[in-house]
Design a protein around this motif. Structure first.
Motif, short mmCIF file in Angstrom:
data_model
loop_
_atom_site.label_atom_id
_atom_site.label_comp_id
_atom_site.label_asym_id
_atom_site.label_seq_id
_atom_site.Cartn_x
_atom_site.Cartn_y
_atom_site.Cartn_z
N GLU A 1 -16.11 105.39 -43.05
CA GLU A 1 -15.47 105.36 -44.37
C GLU A 1 -14.00 105.77 -44.27
O GLU A 1 -13.14 105.18 -44.94
CB GLU A 1 -16.22 106.25 -45.36
CG GLU A 1 -17.58 105.73 -45.77
CD GLU A 1 -17.55 104.44 -46.57
OE1 GLU A 1 -16.50 104.10 -47.17
OE2 GLU A 1 -18.58 103.76 -46.60
N SER A 2 -13.70 106.74 -43.43
CA SER A 2 -12.30 107.15 -43.21
C SER A 2 -11.52 106.01 -42.58
O SER A 2 -10.37 105.73 -42.98
CB SER A 2 -12.24 108.38 -42.32
OG SER A 2 -12.83 109.48 -42.95
N ALA A 3 -12.12 105.34 -41.60
CA ALA A 3 -11.46 104.21 -40.95
C ALA A 3 -11.25 103.07 -41.94
O ALA A 3 -10.22 102.38 -41.91
CB ALA A 3 -12.29 103.74 -39.75
N LYS A 4 -12.21 102.86 -42.83
CA LYS A 4 -12.10 101.81 -43.86
C LYS A 4 -10.88 102.06 -44.74
O LYS A 4 -10.12 101.14 -45.04
CB LYS A 4 -13.36 101.76 -44.71
CG LYS A 4 -13.31 100.73 -45.82
CD LYS A 4 -14.56 100.75 -46.66
CE LYS A 4 -14.50 99.72 -47.77
NZ LYS A 4 -15.69 99.73 -48.62
N GLN A 5 -10.68 103.30 -45.16
CA GLN A 5 -9.53 103.63 -46.01
C GLN A 5 -8.22 103.36 -45.29
O GLN A 5 -7.29 102.78 -45.86
CB GLN A 5 -9.61 105.08 -46.47
CG GLN A 5 -10.70 105.32 -47.48
CD GLN A 5 -10.78 106.79 -47.89
OE1 GLN A 5 -10.13 107.66 -47.31
NE2 GLN A 5 -11.59 107.06 -48.90
N LEU A 6 -8.13 103.79 -44.05
CA LEU A 6 -6.91 103.57 -43.28
C LEU A 6 -6.70 102.09 -43.01
O LEU A 6 -5.58 101.57 -43.13
CB LEU A 6 -6.96 104.37 -41.97
CG LEU A 6 -5.70 104.39 -41.13
CD1 LEU A 6 -4.48 104.81 -41.94
CD2 LEU A 6 -5.88 105.33 -39.95
N LEU A 7 -7.78 101.39 -42.67
CA LEU A 7 -7.69 99.96 -42.42
C LEU A 7 -7.21 99.21 -43.66
O LEU A 7 -6.40 98.30 -43.56
CB LEU A 7 -9.05 99.42 -41.96
CG LEU A 7 -9.12 97.93 -41.63
CD1 LEU A 7 -8.25 97.61 -40.42
CD2 LEU A 7 -10.55 97.50 -41.38
N SER A 8 -7.70 99.62 -44.82
CA SER A 8 -7.30 98.97 -46.08
C SER A 8 -5.79 99.06 -46.29
O SER A 8 -5.17 98.13 -46.80
CB SER A 8 -8.03 99.60 -47.26
OG SER A 8 -9.40 99.32 -47.18
N SER A 9 -5.20 100.18 -45.89
CA SER A 9 -3.76 100.34 -46.07
C SER A 9 -2.95 99.51 -45.06
O SER A 9 -1.81 99.16 -45.33
CB SER A 9 -3.36 101.81 -45.98
OG SER A 9 -3.54 102.30 -44.67
N LEU A 10 -3.56 99.18 -43.94
CA LEU A 10 -2.86 98.40 -42.91
C LEU A 10 -3.13 96.90 -42.99
O LEU A 10 -2.34 96.09 -42.52
CB LEU A 10 -3.28 98.88 -41.51
CG LEU A 10 -2.90 100.28 -41.10
CD1 LEU A 10 -3.53 100.62 -39.76
CD2 LEU A 10 -1.40 100.41 -41.02
N TRP A 11 -4.27 96.53 -43.55
CA TRP A 11 -4.78 95.16 -43.46
C TRP A 11 -3.79 94.12 -43.98
O TRP A 11 -3.48 93.16 -43.30
CB TRP A 11 -6.11 95.06 -44.20
CG TRP A 11 -6.82 93.78 -43.94
CD1 TRP A 11 -6.84 92.68 -44.76
CD2 TRP A 11 -7.60 93.43 -42.81
NE1 TRP A 11 -7.59 91.69 -44.21
CE2 TRP A 11 -8.07 92.13 -43.01
CE3 TRP A 11 -7.95 94.11 -41.65
CZ2 TRP A 11 -8.89 91.48 -42.08
CZ3 TRP A 11 -8.75 93.46 -40.72
CH2 TRP A 11 -9.21 92.16 -40.94
N GLU A 12 -3.29 94.30 -45.20
CA GLU A 12 -2.42 93.29 -45.80
C GLU A 12 -1.06 93.20 -45.12
O GLU A 12 -0.43 92.15 -45.14
CB GLU A 12 -2.27 93.54 -47.29
CG GLU A 12 -3.55 93.24 -48.05
CD GLU A 12 -3.40 93.37 -49.55
OE1 GLU A 12 -2.27 93.22 -50.05
OE2 GLU A 12 -4.42 93.63 -50.20
#
Length: 115
Positions: free
Chosen positions: A58-69
């Motif tokens: 879940e922590s990785a998901k949050q960080l990934l969401s900020s980098l993805w776009e």
């Protein structure tokens, strides 16, 4: 059979491209349970509890969401493709792949003098 079903449940959302360039939606609990099951099959201790695994994902998901776009579509597609082919799709895997690609890109720009 249970393992195959669990893998199918984890991979099913990945059969379609993410909507509007968002990071893929993964079943974190299923991923963590599969890791735990794999450890039991191999008769080894899991690296972490399912609860700790879910927290990390879940922590990785949050960080990934900020980098993805802000990550190029080619890198995103390559990371998803690599994870699928290895059968290791998780937010931690995608995040590591994108961070590695970014590090390689930054290193390449420094070597050529570009910023």
């Amino acid at each position: 059979m249970k393992r195959a079903f669990l893998l199918f449940a984890v991979m099913l959302p990945l059969s379609a491209p993410p909507a509007f360039g968002r990071a893929p939606e993964l079943n974190v609990k299923a991923i963590c349970e599969a890791r735990s099951t794999d450890a039991k099959i191999l008769r080894s201790r899991p690296d972490q509890s399912i609860a700790d695994c879910v927290h990390d994902e879940e922590s990785a998901k949050q960080l990934l969401s900020s980098l993805w776009e802000s990550t190029s579509a080619s890198i995103r597609n390559q990371c998803v493709s690599d994870a699928r082919s290895l059968g290791t799709m998780s937010y931690l895997d995608l995040l590591s792949c994108i961070q590695t690609a970014d590090d390689l890109k930054s290193g390449s720009n420094k070597q050529t003098g570009k910023q």
